[in-house]
Design a protein around this motif. Structure first.
Motif, PDB file in Angstrom:
ATOM      1  N   LEU A  54      22.822   0.754  70.947  1.00 36.09           N
ATOM      2  CA  LEU A  54      23.126   0.118  69.478  1.00 36.09           C
ATOM      3  C   LEU A  54      23.140   0.904  68.378  1.00 36.09           C
ATOM      4  O   LEU A  54      23.019   0.809  66.576  1.00 36.09           O
ATOM      5  CB  LEU A  54      21.171   0.389  68.690  1.00 36.09           C
ATOM      6  N   GLY A  55      24.056   2.055  68.510  1.00 40.80           N
ATOM      7  CA  GLY A  55      24.417   3.230  67.723  1.00 40.80           C
ATOM      8  C   GLY A  55      25.336   2.494  66.356  1.00 40.80           C
ATOM      9  O   GLY A  55      26.007   1.193  66.712  1.00 40.80           O
ATOM     10  N   PHE A  56      25.651   2.897  65.683  1.00 38.68           N
ATOM     11  CA  PHE A  56      26.884   2.404  64.744  1.00 38.68           C
ATOM     12  C   PHE A  56      26.858   1.579  64.296  1.00 38.68           C
ATOM     13  O   PHE A  56      26.919   0.320  63.860  1.00 38.68           O
ATOM     14  CB  PHE A  56      28.514   2.765  65.078  1.00 38.68           C
ATOM     15  N   LEU A  75      20.358   5.585  76.523  1.00 39.96           N
ATOM     16  CA  LEU A  75      19.829   5.160  75.348  1.00 39.96           C
ATOM     17  C   LEU A  75      20.851   5.375  74.398  1.00 39.96           C
ATOM     18  O   LEU A  75      20.996   6.480  73.752  1.00 39.96           O
ATOM     19  CB  LEU A  75      18.318   6.086  75.008  1.00 39.96           C
ATOM     20  N   TYR A  76      21.204   5.464  73.289  1.00 41.99           N
ATOM     21  CA  TYR A  76      22.974   5.313  71.978  1.00 41.99           C
ATOM     22  C   TYR A  76      22.217   4.630  70.991  1.00 41.99           C
ATOM     23  O   TYR A  76      21.910   3.170  71.073  1.00 41.99           O
ATOM     24  CB  TYR A  76      24.013   4.986  72.555  1.00 41.99           C
ATOM     25  N   LEU A  77      21.613   5.578  69.924  1.00 48.42           N
ATOM     26  CA  LEU A  77      21.191   5.407  68.780  1.00 48.42           C
ATOM     27  C   LEU A  77      21.201   5.774  67.371  1.00 48.42           C
ATOM     28  O   LEU A  77      21.097   5.973  66.282  1.00 48.42           O
ATOM     29  CB  LEU A  77      19.683   5.467  68.310  1.00 48.42           C
ATOM     30  N   GLU A  78      22.545   6.451  67.746  1.00 50.40           N
ATOM     31  CA  GLU A  78      23.770   7.342  67.085  1.00 50.40           C
ATOM     32  C   GLU A  78      24.148   6.385  65.278  1.00 50.40           C
ATOM     33  O   GLU A  78      23.876   5.263  65.778  1.00 50.40           O
ATOM     34  CB  GLU A  78      24.541   8.303  67.686  1.00 50.40           C
ATOM     35  N   LEU A 123      22.341  15.384  75.747  1.00 50.11           N
ATOM     36  CA  LEU A 123      21.293  15.915  74.940  1.00 50.11           C
ATOM     37  C   LEU A 123      21.625  15.638  73.593  1.00 50.11           C
ATOM     38  O   LEU A 123      22.415  16.824  72.896  1.00 50.11           O
ATOM     39  CB  LEU A 123      20.111  16.259  75.688  1.00 50.11           C
ATOM     40  N   LEU A 124      22.046  14.413  72.499  1.00 48.70           N
ATOM     41  CA  LEU A 124      22.769  14.737  71.151  1.00 48.70           C
ATOM     42  C   LEU A 124      21.462  14.442  70.047  1.00 48.70           C
ATOM     43  O   LEU A 124      21.344  13.131  70.378  1.00 48.70           O
ATOM     44  CB  LEU A 124      23.873  13.783  71.373  1.00 48.70           C
TER      45      LEU A 124
END
Length: 377
Positions: A54-56, A75-78, A123-124
Motif C-alpha cells: 500500500l506504499g506511496f 508488508l509495504y506501507l512506506e 526491515l525498513l
C-alpha cells in the motif's frame, strides 16, 4: 488471487467491502496511487493474503492490531501519512520476509515481539519518529539483507555483531542518537550501500572498504574521521561518496574522478588542502560536487566546466585564487546552484554560466570592475 494495479493515479478510499469478497486473494498491490483514508478492517480478514503493498499513497491512521491475523510474507506501507505505534501483534507474522514502514509518522518504541521475525530479509523503518533501543530486536534476524533505521530517534551503541550478519548488504542507520566507536573491524558481509552519518565514528577511513567491490554508496557524513581518502576507493565504481563534516585532510586522489559512474561527491567541511586535480572533468556523471569549508588553493581547474550533468557546485570557504572567467560552462548546462563565496578569486565578476542558473553566490572575493550587463538575463 492476484490484484496488481500500482502506479495508476487512482484516488479515493480503499474499497474494503469489495476487497473482502476476494477470499482467495494472495497478492494485493495498489502502491503508487492516490488512495487516502484508512486501511479498511476487511483487509485483515483475507486469510490467504501473503503480499500487501500500500506504499506511496495518502493513507492515514494506524496499523490495526488485526494485522497479526494474517500470514504475510511482505508488508509495504512506506511513504504514507500513517502514525501511532507499531502494534505488538506484528510479531505474530512469523513468516514475514519484508517489512517496509519507512517515511511515515510512526512513533514510540518498536515492540519486543518483532524479535520473533527471524525470517526477515528487509526491515525498513527509516524516516519515522521511533525511539528506544533497536539492536536487541535485530540480533536474531540472521537473514537480514537490508536494514534501514535512519532518521529516527533510536539510541544506544551500534554493536559489533551487526557487521557479522553475513547476508547484510544495505545498511542505513544514521541520523539517530546512536554511536559507533570506529570502523576498524572488517565485516563478514559485503556491502552494496553503507550509510552511517552522525554516528560519532572516529579513527581513519577503513581500508576494508576497498574490498567491497559491489559498494555503490558510502555515506559517513558528520563523524570524526581523520587521515586521507584511501586511493583504493577510486577503484570501486561508487555512485555516491558522502564524507562531509569530518576531519579528513590531504589532497583528493586525482584518480577518484576517473569514475564515470560517480554521481554525488560531498567532501565539504573537512581539512583538505592543495589544488583541485585537473581530472575533475573526467567524472562525467557528476551531479553534485560540494567542497566548501576546506583549505583548497590555487586556480579552479577549467575541467569543471566539462561536467555537463552538474546541478550543484559548492567551492565556498576555501583559498581558491585567480580569474574564474576562463571557466566557461555550456549554454545548455544543467547547473542550477553555484557557490564560490569566501575565496580569493579576482578579475571581473564571472558570468560564464547558463542563463538557467537559479542560485549564484559570489560574495567575499576580490572581484573588480562593473557588474556585467548580462546579469540581467
Amino acid at each position: 488471487m492476484h490484484l496488481n494495479i500500482p502506479g495508476n493515479n487512482i484516488a479515493g478510499e480503499i474499497p474494503g467491502e469489495g476487497l473482502a469478497n476476494l477470499s482467495q486473494l494472495v497478492t494485493l498491490n495498489i502502491a503508487h496511487n492516490r488512495f487516502n483514508g484508512f486501511i479498511p478492517s476487511q483487509l485483515f480478514s483475507l486469510k490467504k493474503l501473503q503480499f500487501l503493498a500500500l506504499g506511496f499513497n495518502l493513507i492515514e491512521g494506524t496499523i490495526s492490531r488485526e494485522v497479526g491475523n494474517l500470514s504475510l510474507a511482505g508488508l509495504y506501507l512506506e511513504k504514507n501519512f500513517m502514525e501511532g505505534k507499531i502494534p505488538i501483534e506484528m510479531g505474530n507474522l512469523n513468516l514475514l520476509q519484508r517489512l517496509v514502514l519507512s517515511r511515515n509518522k510512526f512513533s514510540g518504541k518498536v515492540p519486543l515481539s518483532l524479535s520473533n521475525l527471524t525470517h526477515l530479509e528487509e526491515l525498513l523503518l527509516g524516516d519515522n519518529m521511533l525511539t528506544g533501543e533497536i539492536f536487541p530486536l535485530v540480533q536474531n534476524m540472521s537473514k537480514l539483507g537490508r536494514l534501514d533505521l535512519a532518521n529516527n530517534s533510536f539510541n544506544g551503541t551500534i554493536p559489533e555483531w551487526l557487521f557479522d550478519l553475513e547476508n547484510l548488504k544495505v545498511l542505513y542507520i544514521g541520523e539517530n542518537h546512536l554511536s559507533l566507536k570506529n570502523l576498524d573491524k572488517a565485516p563478514r558481509c559485503e556491502f552494496q550501500a553503507l550509510s552511517l552519518p552522525s554516528c560519532n565514528i572516529s579513527g581513519h577511513m577503513p581500508l576494508w572498504l576497498c574490498k567491497h567491490t559491489q559498494l555503490t554508496l558510502l555515506d559517513l557524513r558528520d563523524n570524526h574521521l581523520k587521515g586521507t581518502i584511501p586511493v583504493c576507493l577510486a577503484e570501486i565504481k561508487l555512485f555516491g561518496i558522502l564524507l562531509s563534516g569530518n576531519k579528513l585532510a590531504g589532497s583528493i586522489p586525482p584518480c577518484l574522478f576517473n569514475n564515470r559512474k560517480l554521481y554525488n561527491l560531498w567532501l565539504g567541511r573537512n581539512k583538505f588542502t592543495g589544488p583541485l586535480p585537473n581530472t575533475v572533468g573526467n567524472a562525467s556523471a557528476l551531479r553534485v560536487l560540494t567542497l566548501g569549508g576546506n583549505n583548497f588553493c590555487g586556480q579552479i581547474t577549467e575541467s569543471i566546466s566539462s561536467l555537463s550533468q552538474l546541478l550543484l557546485l559548492d567551492l565556498s570557504e576555501n583559498s581558491f585564487s585567480g580569474d574564474f572567467m576562463s571557466t566557461t560552462f555550456s549554454p545548455n548546462s544543467s547547473l542550477a546552484f553555484v557557490d564560490l563565496s569566501s575565496n580569493r578569486l579576482t578579475g571581473p565578476v564571472p558570468m560564464t554560466f547558463s542563463a538557467s542558473i537559479e542560485v549564484l553566490i559570489l560574495g567575499q572575493n576580490e572581484f573588480s570592475g562593473a557588474l556585467p550587463q548580462n546579469l540581467t538575463s
